[in-house]
Write a protein that holds these residues in place. Structure first.
Motif, PDB file in Angstrom:
ATOM      1  N   TRP A 284       0.814  -1.219   0.000  1.00 34.00           N
ATOM      2  CA  TRP A 284       0.000   0.000   0.000  1.00 34.00           C
ATOM      3  C   TRP A 284       0.841   1.260   0.000  1.00 34.00           C
ATOM      4  O   TRP A 284       0.362   2.321  -0.363  1.00 34.00           O
ATOM      5  CB  TRP A 284      -0.929   0.012   1.215  1.00 34.00           C
ATOM      6  N   TYR A 285       2.098   1.107   0.404  1.00 30.82           N
ATOM      7  CA  TYR A 285       2.926   2.296   0.506  1.00 30.82           C
ATOM      8  C   TYR A 285       3.274   2.868  -0.859  1.00 30.82           C
ATOM      9  O   TYR A 285       3.744   4.008  -0.950  1.00 30.82           O
ATOM     10  CB  TYR A 285       4.203   1.972   1.297  1.00 30.82           C
ATOM     11  N   ALA A 286       3.031   2.052  -1.892  1.00 35.14           N
ATOM     12  CA  ALA A 286       3.268   2.560  -3.242  1.00 35.14           C
ATOM     13  C   ALA A 286       2.381   3.757  -3.547  1.00 35.14           C
ATOM     14  O   ALA A 286       2.635   4.495  -4.495  1.00 35.14           O
ATOM     15  CB  ALA A 286       3.041   1.453  -4.262  1.00 35.14           C
ATOM     16  N   GLN A 287       1.340   3.960  -2.770  1.00 40.39           N
ATOM     17  CA  GLN A 287       0.475   5.111  -3.005  1.00 40.39           C
ATOM     18  C   GLN A 287       1.237   6.418  -2.865  1.00 40.39           C
ATOM     19  O   GLN A 287       0.791   7.451  -3.339  1.00 40.39           O
ATOM     20  CB  GLN A 287      -0.706   5.113  -2.059  1.00 40.39           C
ATOM     21  N   TYR A 288       2.394   6.371  -2.216  1.00 37.43           N
ATOM     22  CA  TYR A 288       3.201   7.577  -2.089  1.00 37.43           C
ATOM     23  C   TYR A 288       4.217   7.718  -3.207  1.00 37.43           C
ATOM     24  O   TYR A 288       5.036   8.629  -3.190  1.00 37.43           O
ATOM     25  CB  TYR A 288       3.901   7.604  -0.725  1.00 37.43           C
ATOM     26  N   ASP A 289       4.167   6.808  -4.185  1.00 39.68           N
ATOM     27  CA  ASP A 289       5.090   6.919  -5.313  1.00 39.68           C
ATOM     28  C   ASP A 289       4.785   8.110  -6.220  1.00 39.68           C
ATOM     29  O   ASP A 289       5.682   8.797  -6.659  1.00 39.68           O
ATOM     30  CB  ASP A 289       5.083   5.637  -6.149  1.00 39.68           C
ATOM     31  N   PRO A 290       3.509   8.338  -6.539  1.00 37.04           N
ATOM     32  CA  PRO A 290       3.202   9.466  -7.429  1.00 37.04           C
ATOM     33  C   PRO A 290       3.652  10.796  -6.833  1.00 37.04           C
ATOM     34  O   PRO A 290       3.605  10.998  -5.619  1.00 37.04           O
ATOM     35  CB  PRO A 290       1.673   9.431  -7.548  1.00 37.04           C
ATOM     36  N   LYS A 291       4.085  11.688  -7.724  1.00 34.81           N
ATOM     37  CA  LYS A 291       4.670  12.955  -7.280  1.00 34.81           C
ATOM     38  C   LYS A 291       3.726  13.749  -6.396  1.00 34.81           C
ATOM     39  O   LYS A 291       4.134  14.291  -5.365  1.00 34.81           O
ATOM     40  CB  LYS A 291       5.039  13.820  -8.501  1.00 34.81           C
ATOM     41  N   ASP A 292       2.453  13.860  -6.807  1.00 38.97           N
ATOM     42  CA  ASP A 292       1.555  14.745  -6.055  1.00 38.97           C
ATOM     43  C   ASP A 292       1.224  14.183  -4.675  1.00 38.97           C
ATOM     44  O   ASP A 292       1.132  14.932  -3.703  1.00 38.97           O
ATOM     45  CB  ASP A 292       0.273  15.029  -6.852  1.00 38.97           C
ATOM     46  N   VAL A 293       1.096  12.865  -4.625  1.00 41.20           N
ATOM     47  CA  VAL A 293       0.786  12.268  -3.320  1.00 41.20           C
ATOM     48  C   VAL A 293       1.983  12.411  -2.391  1.00 41.20           C
ATOM     49  O   VAL A 293       1.845  12.681  -1.199  1.00 41.20           O
ATOM     50  CB  VAL A 293       0.406  10.776  -3.463  1.00 41.20           C
ATOM     51  N   ALA A 295       4.194  14.787  -2.513  1.00 38.37           N
ATOM     52  CA  ALA A 295       4.280  16.189  -2.081  1.00 38.37           C
ATOM     53  C   ALA A 295       3.291  16.455  -0.956  1.00 38.37           C
ATOM     54  O   ALA A 295       3.609  17.103   0.033  1.00 38.37           O
ATOM     55  CB  ALA A 295       3.997  17.103  -3.266  1.00 38.37           C
ATOM     56  N   GLU A 296       2.086  15.907  -1.113  1.00 33.99           N
ATOM     57  CA  GLU A 296       1.061  16.092  -0.084  1.00 33.99           C
ATOM     58  C   GLU A 296       1.512  15.495   1.240  1.00 33.99           C
ATOM     59  O   GLU A 296       1.344  16.082   2.299  1.00 33.99           O
ATOM     60  CB  GLU A 296      -0.197  15.354  -0.537  1.00 33.99           C
ATOM     61  N   ALA A 297       2.106  14.299   1.140  1.00 38.48           N
ATOM     62  CA  ALA A 297       2.542  13.629   2.363  1.00 38.48           C
ATOM     63  C   ALA A 297       3.654  14.415   3.034  1.00 38.48           C
ATOM     64  O   ALA A 297       3.729  14.489   4.260  1.00 38.48           O
ATOM     65  CB  ALA A 297       3.003  12.208   2.045  1.00 38.48           C
ATOM     66  N   GLN A 298       4.516  14.991   2.233  1.00 36.76           N
ATOM     67  CA  GLN A 298       5.597  15.776   2.819  1.00 36.76           C
ATOM     68  C   GLN A 298       5.061  17.016   3.499  1.00 36.76           C
ATOM     69  O   GLN A 298       5.510  17.401   4.577  1.00 36.76           O
ATOM     70  CB  GLN A 298       6.621  16.152   1.740  1.00 36.76           C
TER      71      GLN A 298
END
Lengths: 457, 262, 316
Positions: A284-293, A295-298
């Protein structure tokens, strides 16, 4: 003046009651069998998150004009308090997500309250529907011959996700055993980077995941057998696991704070803000692979100026030195079930069918990379994923999906509430007390309770 | 309360209260800091962009008003009865009501769910107002009864001599004199109703009926937990409560009570 | 008017304690049943209905969901009393109650007294001490985890005060987890004590204070002999409320430590929730019922002594 205050209070209350009553009357649709034959079904659950849900709600309602979906987030911790009473009444949910196992939302806990979806699956996908889903997913959601939920997304777990940019910066490669791990961590420590971050507090089983990683490197499959009750928790495998955990803590690989923080938000924030180089998470952690996600997480982690960085998985290292690489676990992450007390079963079935048994619906799960697709032949929408590092991460995700089709060990399927608690106490005891490992193992043995049917599986 | 006799006493008192208040401020500062980290004001913007955002405030407000109205009325009447009137077995009744203080909220949901469902109250505000009030009244009653005990009986005597029945005594003596405590309990009940989480979650269905405590849900999921926006939401959610608190401060002033007697 | 005459007579001081001018004749007071009925109906009706349900469930072995229920009589209670975790959670509650109540009362009285005096920017202090009450525990929990972490604000403050030796991860340490929760609870509820004492102190007669000051009483004596008796009732009420809250406590222990590590900060509320979530609805309900009995007993005990002394004082 006195009476004016009291009078205004009285007026206010009358007003409140009137408005309140009015507000209730107008809005309450009560499963809205409205004027135009539009049926509303209620979805209560811990997944997906509301932004994703809005998208699939839109798509579903577009292709099914007579059905509206009212989606409500109910977190896992609130399941017992709200879902259980809800499922026993006509005013409860029509559809709900259920997990493969675990202490609270495991499908087996809801056996009595949800419909058998076998007829629907057969009608939609044919008699061989079980083979059309990957990795044993149907089996995992079937209890006593009854398919309790239709698989939506799958999960593979035990990976160590690492920040490639940080590794490259200090010319490090992913460690494969304890010594390499220690060296990597020493380098990071010298440069003020946290080597490994884990949040073992709270409800989620991440401490147990790490323990299982260690146990699987000592004797592959032992942990799952212990969960199933086939072998005892009182064994050298478990005591050695405790010792390794303690060694990791003494060596600073596991932080002193680990029990005090939770995987979400603390550990996740630390990794996403690039303060730590490794974290143990699943597919599920792959959800943070996309750039926008990413950036949001950061930003969520407090970073004002998000950077693009590459996160990838590596197989979990052999932390015990026995030479066994811990196997990847795989199972269905969650599926959708229909309440027995639903007043709109036909519409609910339409929804379940659309979401889980068609490519269109499956895309909503796998293209946000929150899980692996459960239907074989469905792939994420590769060109539109907007990954931070398309080359490396696409290959990584393909590998994850491939893993999901070949895993042999499940993750939470056979863990019930008592066993989950036993594992939690084992890890907490290892990391915060000096209780002898043998005692901890004994305590786990007496507290754990295998699920029905585990011994035969 | 303390007479300030000299400059030094004033400074000492000021320092004392400042030092005492500091530990309370630290987590609040962290909270506001986090709410402005990451996207800064964007966090607040994101919170206001949640669908039905204003509805949440309206709904919470309506529920709070309902709870306050019911709690205040029942509490004042009950406090007057228990404190100043004749009741056989008074303490027994009082303790029975106090017993209601002991139940955790989660225990209420399972039995109330089918009841509200059958009564057709499910997904209406009443399903929240009624149990929340029932949980507030014992606590407010306990406090108010104590306060009313402190109202000198001579005042009641005087009112009786002047020809007031129990209702007029209640209206003209008890209610005005209880204003400080009434203000306190209104604030506390407002906060409890405003912050109610589990009961609204269980008994309210549609998005238009949701309350402010559902706001964090939009920034959390199985695999994510955005503190910056949740805390921004918390700051916004807290504003009405703080405003109510400040607004009711004037009822705490000393001397208001005495001066209100006709 | 008559009222004012009566009021000033009742303000006559005998020593420094306030004494009613003449004993009240409650014998002639009207009946109060109708007045207490609405509160009674709402609370007893709603809550006791749920209590009854809990009592019934506590005699079953049931997972809270399926239609399969098994009557086991008092077995759940037997198991409960033999459960060391339940007892240790009760012990934690006692410790919690004593410490929180004491500190809360002290802080509440001191704050209320100081803020009733003329200090500058009183409103700001009033808001700051009350803000923690306003913010829900679920929201504050991660902030507290942050403040109590190894490199959190608390440790920073300790280090800067030269107490660096005391720094630790407060929530991860079995010996300090309970105290961390106690601290957080005091933080979040001192404001309640403050607002109640502030309200109670408004009842103190201005004339009484004036007279005392003219007689030369210092601040401390004013506080002890005039203000304290006035707020005694509030102190007792606060004790009962704290006892109830302690017995019911769930949010902070669950959110901060989940009762851990290794149950070092376990509370009955967390115990009940965990058992309920683990599909032991009967066992969980038995614990709720036991808690109810304890709570009732405690509130009876605490108010009985106070009522007796009140009655003696007022000659009823």
């Amino acid at each position: 003046m006195v009476s004016r205050v009291s009078r205004s209070l009285a007026l206010a209350s009358v007003f409140a009651l009137a408005v309140g009553l009015g507000a209730c009357g107008s809005g309450s649709s009560d499963e809205g069998n409205g004027d135009d034959g539009v049926v509303t079904i209620n979805y209560w659950g811990f997944a997906p998150k509301s932004t994703t849900a809005d998208k699939y709600k839109e798509a579903f309602e577009a292709s099914h004009p007579n059905i509206k979906v009212n989606f409500r987030v109910v977190e896992i911790t609130d399941y017992p308090a709200t879902l259980r009473p809800g499922l026993q009444s006509d005013d409860g949910p029509d559809v709900l997500p259920l997990a493969a196992g675990g202490a609270i939302a495991g499908a087996f806990l809801f056996e009595d309250a949800v419909e058998d979806l076998t007829p629907l699956a057969k009608a939609t996908l044919g008699d061989d529907f079980a083979d059309q889903f990957g990795g044993g997913y149907i089996e995992q959601l079937t209890v006593n011959g009854k398919l309790l939920a239709s698989p939506f997304v799958g999960v593979t777990a035990q990976y160590f996700w690492y920040n490639k940019d940080l590794f490259d910066k200090y010319s490090l490669v992913p460690p494969t055993n304890y010594d390499e791990m220690k060296k990597v961590c020493d380098t990071f420590a010298a440069n003020d980077v946290q080597c490994f971050v884990g949040g073992f507090g709270g409800d989620l089983p991440f401490g147990g995941e790490l323990a299982r990683t260690i146990a699987n490197s000592i004797e592959p499959g032992y942990w799952e057998d212990a969960i199933k009750g086939k072998v005892s928790w009182e064994s050298p495998v478990i005591t050695e696991t405790v010792d390794v955990l303690r060694k990791m803590q003494a060596d600073g690989i596991i932080a002193e704070d680990a029990i005090a923080i939770q995987q979400y938000p603390e550990a996740n924030n630390i990794f996403q803000s690039q303060q730590a180089a490794m974290i143990q998470m699943g597919s599920w952690y792959a959800q943070y692979d996309p750039k926008d996600v990413s950036a949001e997480a950061q930003e969520a982690a407090g970073v004002t100026d998000p950077q693009v960085f590459t996160q990838l998985t590596m197989p979990a290292p052999d932390l015990s030195g026995h030479g066994n690489i811990p196997t990847t676990l795989g199972e269905v992450d969650w599926g959708v079930a229909i309440s027995k007390r639903s007043q709109h079963k036909a519409e609910a079935e339409e929804f379940v069918k659309w979401l889980t048994m068609t490519e269109e619906g499956q895309q909503f799960g796998c293209s946000v990379l929150e899980g692996v697709p459960t239907l074989k032949n469905v792939e994420p929408d590769w060109p539109n994923l907007n990954l931070s590092n398309p080359e490396l991460q696409e290959a990584n995700i393909r590998q994850i999906i491939e893993d999901s089709l070949t895993t042999t060990e499940t993750r939470n399927r056979w863990i019930g509430p008592e066993t989950a608690e036993a594992i939690l106490q084992l890890v907490q005891g290892a990391l915060t007390t000096n209780t002898p490992a043998a005692d901890l193992a004994a305590a786990a043995q007496s507290a754990a309770k295998p699920l029905d049917g585990a011994a035969d599986s | 309360m303390f007479e300030i006799r000299s400059r030094i006493s004033r400074v000492i008192l000021q320092v004392m209260i400042t030092v005492l208040v500091l530990p309370f401020v630290v987590p609040l500062v962290v909270m506001v800091q986090v709410s402005f980290s990451g996207a800064g004001w964007g966090n607040y913007k994101a919170v206001t962009e949640v669908p039905f955002f204003l509805y949440f405030f309206r709904n919470s407000g309506l529920i709070a008003l309902g709870v306050i109205a019911i709690s205040y009325a029942l509490t004042m009447m009950g406090a007057y009865g228990f404190s100043k009137l004749r009741i056989r077995g008074r303490e027994f009744f009082f303790w029975m009501i106090m017993g209601a203080l002991t139940l955790p909220e989660v225990v209420l949901i399972a039995p109330l769910f089918p009841t509200f469902s059958k009564l057709g109250l499910y997904d209406t505000f009443w399903a929240v107002i009624i149990p929340v009030s029932a949980l507030q009244v014992p606590f407010t009653l306990l406090l108010t009864r104590t306060f009313v005990d402190g109202i000198p009986n001579d005042l009641l005597e005087a009112a009786r001599i002047d020809g007031c029945g129990s209702i007029r005594t209640f209206w003209n003596v008890i209610i005005p004199l209880s204003r400080p405590m009434a203000a306190a309990i209104i604030v506390l009940v407002f906060i409890n109703a405003w912050n109610a989480y589990l009961l609204p979650l269980a008994f309210l269905q549609n998005a238009e009926h949701e309350v402010v405590t559902q706001l964090p849900q939009y920034f959390r999921s199985q695999y994510s937990d955005d503190q910056t926006k949740q805390l921004a939401g918390a700051v916004l959610t807290a504003l009405p409560e703080v405003i109510a608190y400040i607004g009711l401060q004037k009822f705490f002033e000393r001397g208001m009570a005495a001066g209100a007697i006709k | 008017m008559n009222a004012q005459r009566h009021q000033s007579r009742s303000s006559e001081l005998v020593g420094l304690a306030k004494v009613p001018a003449r004993p009240s004749r409650v014998q002639l007071a009207p009946h109060g049943y109708l007045w207490i009925f609405p509160a009674f109906a709402l609370c007893v009706g709603v809550i006791y209905y749920c209590v009854g349900y809990s009592v019934y469930i506590s005699t079953l072995s049931w997972d809270g969901l399926s239609s399969y229920q098994q009557d086991v009589g008092l077995e759940n209670y037997q198991k409960l009393f033999a459960d060391p975790l339940f007892w240790s959670s009760l012990w934690h509650t006692v410790v919690f109650f004593v410490v929180v109540f004491t500190l809360q009362t002290l802080l509440g009285i001191v704050f209320a007294a100081i803020l009733h005096s003329k200090v500058k920017l009183a409103v700001i202090y009033k808001v700051l001490i009350f803000l923690p009450v306003v913010i829900a525990p679920a929201i504050m929990a991660p902030v507290h985890r942050n403040v109590l972490s190894k490199d959190g604000a608390l440790n920073s403050i300790l280090s800067s005060l030269g107490l660096g030796d005391f720094t630790r991860s407060w929530l991860a340490d079995t010996s300090t987890s309970l105290w961390a929760i106690i601290g957080v609870q005091i933080w979040s509820s001192a404001g309640v004590a403050f607002i109640l004492f502030f309200a109670a102190m408004s009842q103190v007669d201005l004339e009484t204070l004036e007279a005392a000051r003219i007689d030369g009483a210092g601040n401390v004596r004013t506080l002890l002999y005039i203000v304290m008796p006035e707020v005694k009732g509030t102190v007792i009420a606060l004790a009962v409320l704290n006892a109830m809250a302690a017995l019911r406590l769930f949010d902070f222990p669950y959110l901060l430590t989940r009762g851990g590590p290794v149950y070092s900060s376990e509370f009955p509320g967390v115990f009940i929730y965990r058992e309920y979530a683990a599909a032991h609805a009967g066992y969980s309900s038995a614990a709720s019922v036991v808690l109810l009995v304890i709570a009732l007993g405690a509130s009876v005990l605490m108010t009985m002594r106070h009522r007796r002394s009140l009655r003696a004082e007022q000659g009823r």
